[in-house]
Design an enzyme around this catalytic site. Structure first.
Site, PDB file in Angstrom:
ATOM      1  CE  LYS A   1      -0.354  -0.377   5.039  1.00 24.17           C
ATOM      2  NZ  LYS A   1      -1.189  -0.871   6.155  1.00 24.17           N
TER       3      LYS A   1
ATOM      4  CE1 TYR B   1      12.355  30.992   8.059  1.00 19.65           C
ATOM      5  CE2 TYR B   1      12.691  28.683   7.475  1.00 19.65           C
ATOM      6  CZ  TYR B   1      12.431  29.991   7.112  1.00 19.65           C
ATOM      7  OH  TYR B   1      12.236  30.303   5.794  1.00 19.65           O
TER       8      TYR B   1
ATOM      9  CG  MET C   1       9.599  23.737   1.853  1.00 22.73           C
ATOM     10  SD  MET C   1       8.615  24.850   0.852  1.00 22.73           S
ATOM     11  CE  MET C   1       7.571  25.631   2.044  1.00 22.73           C
TER      12      MET C   1
ATOM     13  NE  ARG D   1      -6.600   0.267  11.110  1.00 26.97           N
ATOM     14  CZ  ARG D   1      -5.349   0.060  10.699  1.00 26.97           C
ATOM     15  NH1 ARG D   1      -4.432   0.992  10.866  1.00 26.97           N
ATOM     16  NH2 ARG D   1      -5.012  -1.082  10.118  1.00 26.97           N
TER      17      ARG D   1
HETATM   18  C1  LIG Z   1      -0.454  -1.898   6.809  1.00 25.25           C
HETATM   19  C2  LIG Z   1      -1.066  -3.182   7.220  1.00 25.25           C
HETATM   20  C3  LIG Z   1      -0.277  -4.348   7.326  1.00 25.25           C
HETATM   21  C4  LIG Z   1       1.226  -4.335   7.239  1.00 25.25           C
HETATM   22  O1  LIG Z   1       1.738  -3.945   8.488  1.00 25.25           O
HETATM   23  P1  LIG Z   1       3.316  -3.824   8.784  1.00 25.25           P
HETATM   24  O2  LIG Z   1       3.360  -3.431  10.224  1.00 25.25           O
HETATM   25  O3  LIG Z   1       3.837  -2.757   7.889  1.00 25.25           O
HETATM   26  O4  LIG Z   1       3.919  -5.147   8.516  1.00 25.25           O
HETATM   27  C5  LIG Z   1      -0.932  -5.556   7.565  1.00 25.25           C
HETATM   28  N1  LIG Z   1      -2.278  -5.597   7.733  1.00 25.25           N
HETATM   29  C6  LIG Z   1      -3.060  -4.497   7.665  1.00 25.25           C
HETATM   30  C7  LIG Z   1      -4.518  -4.612   7.871  1.00 25.25           C
HETATM   31  C8  LIG Z   1      -2.474  -3.246   7.426  1.00 25.25           C
HETATM   32  O5  LIG Z   1      -3.251  -2.143   7.388  1.00 25.25           O
END
Ligand SMILES: *Cc1c(COP(=O)(O)O)cnc(C)c1O
Length: 375
Positions: A41, A266, A318, A140
């Protein structure tokens, strides 16, 4: 590496061989019969899904997870047809046919989503394949126990919806001693056995990267690591068993000798004493050098063959940040053209800690202004 090679903006090198080795390491840890998926992802955690996903496929990976429908469609075009692609964040109403048309498996999170999946995909008797996410304590996305028990009373819907995989996500897997881990495991086992009474062949998936390290009981049929593939330590506090994947080198834009005591950057939060030397380097918060590491960050100055760890001074801007290079000799300063902001000696996890966050956020924040090279 010369400044010319860096094109004056920095060079991010992603080691695809290290990702393949990390995948192999994770596969070897899994219980017998458990397959290893790859979570790609967010553009493979910022590293470039178009390069990373085919490399993982070549390493034998056939199950991939993305977050969104658009990511799934992009990935579908990158992988052979025998790769299964799961979309983690459920499905929004009206997107069912688009999802099925791209041969993606949505991870559904409610009875209503299962119903809509049946209405819009597959045949009258069987929908296209989907996965079901249940909540075992993360709170979640996912179906809670009450809704699940209710769903079990309509087994026709479950069968028709063609649920191939049940999954849940651990909230505390990076803390092996946390009591929520065994509690979530017990809850998940109940969900899985209840579903298998209705649909025996359904597969189960539970562990992210850190979850894999909790032991065989957490593995089930399919593990879902993401971060560990990209070199993030799944066991914070212990030695990292994985290979680092990213190297980020940026040019020094200016070296300055400080002739009188002065403030730096800054807010005048940094200070430099007369006689010290500073290097202003490319890489600011617009490039993913998180501003929260202001005054606490470190990096590696590269002078010829020598690598010298140096500290950040003042706030991240930046486009640039400033390091104290007083520890370098005049000869080293003469050779200093490049800084390593990320690499074997200052890792994604190190930068995350300095920035008060985690390596995940460092990777997914990496900017678009660097040149990119894949090894
Ligand atoms: C992002 C995610 C993972 C991967 O998790 P890592 O900690 O990066 O290995 C696995 N399952 C779900 C549902 C996720 O959202």
């Amino acid at each position: 590496m010369s400044v010319l090679e860096l094109e004056h903006e920095g060079l991010l090198t992603v080691d695809l061989g290290a990702i393949a080795d990390n995948y192999t390491w994770l596969c070897a840890r899994l219980a017998d019969g458990c397959r290893c998926a790859a979570v790609v992802k967010a553009d493979a955690y910022g590293l470039g899904v178009s390069q990373v996903a085919p490399a993982l496929y070549r390493s034998g990976c056939r199950d991939f997870f993305v977050a969104t429908l658009a990511e799934g469609e992009e990935l579908r075009a990158l992988l052979p047809a025998d790769a299964t692609i799961y979309v983690l964040t459920g499905i929004r109403p009206g997107c069912e046919q688009r999802c099925a048309a791209a041969n993606l498996v949505p991870v559904l999170v409610s009875t209503e989503q299962l119903r809509q999946w049946c209405v819009h995909t597959g045949t009258d008797t069987r929908a296209a394949p989907c996965a079901l996410k249940v909540d075992t304590g993360m709170t979640r996305l996912g179906m809670g126990a009450d809704e699940f028990v209710h769903l079990l009373q309509t087994p026709e819907l479950l069968t028709r919806a063609n649920v191939q995989l049940i999954l849940s996500h651990l909230a505390c897997a990076d803390e092996p001693e946390h009591p929520q881990n065994p509690a979530q495991l017990a809850a998940f086992n109940e969900f899985v056995s209840a579903l298998r009474r209705i649909s025996p062949p359904v597969q189960a998936s539970f562990s992210n990267s850190s979850g894999i390290c909790l032991g065989d009981a957490y593995h089930f049929d399919l593990a879902r690591p993401g971060s560990a593939l990209y070199g993030i330590n799944p066991l914070p506090g212990s030695d990292n068993p994985l290979r680092p994947v990213v190297n980020l080198r940026v040019p020094v834009l200016q070296q300055r000798e400080i002739t009188r005591d002065c403030a730096v950057g800054y807010g005048a939060t940094g200070s430099a004493a007369a006689g010290s030397w500073l290097a202003v380097v490319r890489g600011g918060y617009a490039d993913g050098m998180l501003r929260t590491q202001s005054g606490r960050g470190r990096a590696i100055a590269i002078a010829g063959d020598e690598k010298i760890a140096v500290s950040m001074l003042g706030r991240v801007s930046m486009d640039t940040c400033v390091f104290d290079i007083s520890a370098l000799s005049a000869a080293q300063r003469a050779q200093l053209e490049v800084f390593e902001l990320l690499g074997d000696d200052w890792t994604v996890d190190d930068m995350g800690a300095a920035a008060g966050t985690i390596g995940y956020e460092i990777l997914t924040s990496l900017g678009r202004r660097y040149g990119r090279r894949y090894r």
